[in-house]
Design an enzyme around this catalytic site. Sequence first.
Site, short mmCIF file in Angstrom:
data_model
loop_
_atom_site.label_atom_id
_atom_site.label_comp_id
_atom_site.label_asym_id
_atom_site.label_seq_id
_atom_site.Cartn_x
_atom_site.Cartn_y
_atom_site.Cartn_z
N PHE A 178 1.75 3.04 2.37
CA PHE A 178 2.61 3.48 3.48
C PHE A 178 3.20 1.92 3.93
CE2 PHE A 178 0.19 6.96 3.24
CZ PHE A 178 1.00 8.05 3.04
N GLY A 179 2.94 0.96 3.19
CA GLY A 179 3.75 -0.14 3.91
C GLY A 179 2.96 -1.36 2.98
N PRO A 180 3.55 -2.52 3.43
CA PRO A 180 3.19 -3.88 2.85
C PRO A 180 1.73 -4.17 3.54
CG PRO A 180 4.81 -4.48 4.47
CD PRO A 180 4.68 -2.84 4.40
N LYS A 218 -2.80 -4.15 7.39
CA LYS A 218 -1.88 -3.19 6.62
C LYS A 218 -0.87 -2.89 7.79
CE LYS A 218 -2.63 1.02 4.18
NZ LYS A 218 -3.75 2.03 3.80
N ASP A 266 -6.43 9.95 -3.74
CA ASP A 266 -5.53 8.77 -4.42
C ASP A 266 -6.40 7.70 -4.89
OD1 ASP A 266 -3.45 7.69 -5.33
OD2 ASP A 266 -2.77 6.59 -3.45
N GLY A 285 0.98 -1.14 -0.17
CA GLY A 285 0.07 -0.05 -0.20
C GLY A 285 0.92 1.38 0.03
#
Length: 818
Positions: free
Chosen positions: A512-514, A529, A626, A510
């Site tokens: 800001f991270g996996p 997340k 987004d 994503g």
Amino acid sequence: MLAMSCFCFLVFFCMWGTSTSLESLRVSQTIRDDKNETLVSAGGIIELGFLDLGNSSRRYLAIWYRNVSPRTVVWVANRNTPLHNRSGVLKLNEKGILVLLNGTHSIIWSSNISGKAVNDPIAQLLDSGNYVVKVKESILWQSFDDTSDTILPGMKLGWNLATGKERYMSSWKSVDNPAEGEYSVKLDRRGYPQAILFKGSEMKFRLGPWNGQSWAGYPVRSPQSSQIFVFNKTELYYEFRLLNSSDIISIFQLTPSGVGQKIFWKTHNTTERVLLPQERDQCERYAFCGANSICSYDGNHPTCECLRGYVPKSPHQWNMAIWDKGCVPRNKSNCKNSYTDDFLPYSHMKLPDTSSSWFDTTVNLDKCRELCLKTCSCIAYANLDIREGSGCLHWFNTLVDLRNFSQLGQDIYIRVPASELDHGGHGNMKNKIVGITLGAIILGLIITCVCILIIKNSVAAGVYCHMVQLQWRKEYFRLRNEDMDFPTFELSIIAKATNNFSSSNKIGEGGFGPVYKGTLLDGREVAVKRNSLMSDQGQNELKNEVVLIAKLQHRNLVKLLGCCIQGEEKLLIYEYMPNKSLDYFIFDETRSKLLSWHQRFHIICGIARGILYLHQDSSLRIIHRDLKTSNILLDAYMNPKISDFGMARTFGSDQVEDKTRKVVGTYGYMPPEYAVHGHYSVKSDVFGFGVIVLEIVSGNRNRGYSDPEHSLNLLGHAWRLWTEERPLELIDNQILERCLPFEALRCIHVGLLCVQQKPEDRPDMSVVIPMLNGEKLLPRPKAPGFYTGGCIPESVSSLKTCNLLSRNEMSLTIFEAR
Ligand SMILES: *[C@@H]1O[C@H](CO)[C@@H](O)[C@H](O)[C@H]1NC(C)=O
Ligand SMILES: *[C@@H]1O[C@H](CO)[C@@H](O)[C@H](O)[C@H]1NC(C)=O
Ligand SMILES: *[C@@H]1O[C@H](CO)[C@@H](O)[C@H](O)[C@H]1NC(C)=O
Ligand SMILES: *[C@@H]1O[C@H](CO)[C@@H](O)[C@H](O)[C@H]1NC(C)=O
Ligand SMILES: *[C@@H]1O[C@H](CO)[C@@H](O)[C@H](O)[C@H]1NC(C)=O
Ligand SMILES: *[C@@H]1O[C@H](CO)[C@@H](O)[C@H](O)[C@H]1NC(C)=O
Ligand SMILES: *[C@@H]1O[C@H](CO)[C@@H](O)[C@H](O)[C@H]1NC(C)=O
Ligand SMILES: *[C@@H]1O[C@H](CO)[C@@H](O)[C@H](O)[C@H]1NC(C)=O
Ligand SMILES: *[C@@H]1O[C@H](CO)[C@@H](O)[C@H](O)[C@H]1NC(C)=O
Ligand SMILES: CC(=O)N[C@H]1CO[C@H](CO)[C@@H](O)[C@@H]1O
């Protein structure tokens, strides 16, 4: 005498000499069993004559397909009155009546139209399998009106409402006895007509009402045939027709054991018989789950579940999987407050029993809802025709025989009292009420305290007041905490669920991270997340997302189940979406075939509703910032759910535009004013939506797409096709054949309006939805905003990462150079 035998001989001779060309019977001609005489249709496809079935010696006058094997009988004249030896004779009399005589000249069967003598009747066997008695071109009788266990193409199943004549299918007793068996398929005229399989008089299976495309509960469609349903003042019938009857035979047959099956042969002369598979499971059984509940079948077991707002009538039995008592309303709707009731949509449903429904073909869905709301006993509504979403169907008091399908099926809207709509569930509502009551009591105590203080400034009063104050603070904070109250998970549980965040559980990356897939102890699948420890904004974004999403509830938004914040770990736990994200399908050559036009349109409308909710309907006003295909997740039924609110911002309700120093988003979906100047507004999301729509229709990414001749990006390409008046060329080849051109065209049009250069030219989401539904006139689009982020224009050209960033689809955050 001699003349007579001579005549007979001639007839006999004709039959043998040109046996395949004899296709009709005239007055005084006969078909005799003992002479092995038959009629054959002109094309050599159909034969009529005598036969026996299995080992029995009973003889029947029947019609069968000539060159397929095993021999397939499609009609039997004397099904209930067999002949006992080969003495049967078929004759056409001068009244145009077909009569079947036995050895002693008794009438065993007749086509039974009483009448007077007619001029030169003829009984002709047609290639369609219909045996027709006519005078010139007017039909006196036809075997197609005398339905048995088989429906042939062109045959009508249903009612002639003018004469009251019913045509229904009835099964044979057994494979060698065509007498009327116990199963039948009839069109039930009560309420909105539906096709039903009966065993005797007991309802076994509802094929369902007609939904414009197929029977709602029997959504089998074969590519070689078209299905027709006619319902007007004079006729009510179902019929199917072959698209190309020159190379295929297809029939629908009801077996003696009550199974309806579609059979076809690929050529006229073949033993290759194909049975179209029919999904059969317990959910098919009429009212398997009792009233007001939904049957679902997971491939192994049926499960029943009460509708929202309903509880099992007999909870004890229900828990033991004895479901037939069904469900009852938790709270009887009190019609005084009916205007506060709401309707919950259920998708992919087989509509419930319509035998006591009300319908109107001219009412649209909004009006349908309004009418239902006004009628106290109306508990659900749906469209009659799902092709264009037209017509209106209402149910009253109870809903029986609902099920869901994994695909197909249709939407139904179920009435739910406002008290059931609190998404936090019953408990939360209760807590709040308790909280408010407590608050009121405490307020009373405070007032008492103030009064006592004024009247008597005593120590006791002081102590009392201090206690009240403490109590008030405790209560106040308890309520505050409850506001934020949603499940927090232990880190150890999440670690276990995700196999210690193993790479095999990783399903994506994503902003800001996996993201990991996890399975909780109770078997529930979740998406976890994990916020990257490196990310500076991580903490803020996380808080933002937690608070935002916890408050948001909409069927087109991904549901946040809880979070886990422990030390450095910041985890968000979402419902798991088995079908990944939209980009996984539409940009992949093989998988894109799986998304039909119908589903794509459904997805477009779902995304639009989700964004509208964010912009307008939720208590907060949120700009997603987004929107992109990889942020549109798909559930098991391919319903779109918008995800990734980490970058969303809330606004006061009158604040629709803001300016930020940080530019976040994804190239290809950013509108020009945002990428260049950092202006963002709800219209920035509208732009992103427009890009997604054009990507869904075309199956191409905006970024990375370049049309061969003009090296334009997708928006440019779409605009060029539009101006050259060939917009349909934009449509993905994979769906071209089956898409509805007017719908696709409307989507392209709306897509272009959403990606206009100037934000003020783009429609609001509240306007986009009626536009998509064709309820609003579409203005002419202007050239779209072309910004695609190949590289960044002057104002931010100092950015070093230009090339690097342009290669991937990741969300990014850049600072505006000012
Ligand atoms: C009719 O067919 C049966 C069986 O195929 C045969 O035994 C019989 O001789 C035939 N009769 C005539 C008149 O051809
Ligand atoms: C027909 O007869 C054969 C031989 O007599 C026997 O094997 C078969 O089971 C019978 N079929 C039926 C349907 O009775
Ligand atoms: C049929 O049976 C009747 C009497 O039962 C007999 O008179 C007749 O000859 C039989 N016909 C044939 C073709 O076997
Ligand atoms: C013909 O049908 C009549 C009436 O059903 C019956 O009485 C007679 O026995 C039958 N004759 C033959 C040869 O089957
Ligand atoms: C009903 O539909 C049939 C078949 O389309 C048509 O022939 C007939 O004229 C219609 N009747 C009325 C009253 O519209
Ligand atoms: C129907 O099928 C035949 C045989 O396959 C073929 O020759 C003919 O072109 C087809 N007709 C249509 C209209 O598709
Ligand atoms: C079907 O096949 C048979 C031989 O198997 C042949 O005699 C007959 O002419 C064929 N009929 C058609 C309609 O093709
Ligand atoms: C609904 O029913 C529950 C329990 O059956 C009751 O506590 C609640 O007050 C009812 N709500 C309404 C709005 O009637
Ligand atoms: C039907 O609905 C139930 C309950 O919402 C759900 O668990 C199930 O997966 C659904 N099944 C199908 C085949 O859609
Ligand atoms: C074989 C058959 O259906 N016969 C019917 C013809 O019509 C008369 C009267 O309408 C009926 O009594 C027969 O049963």
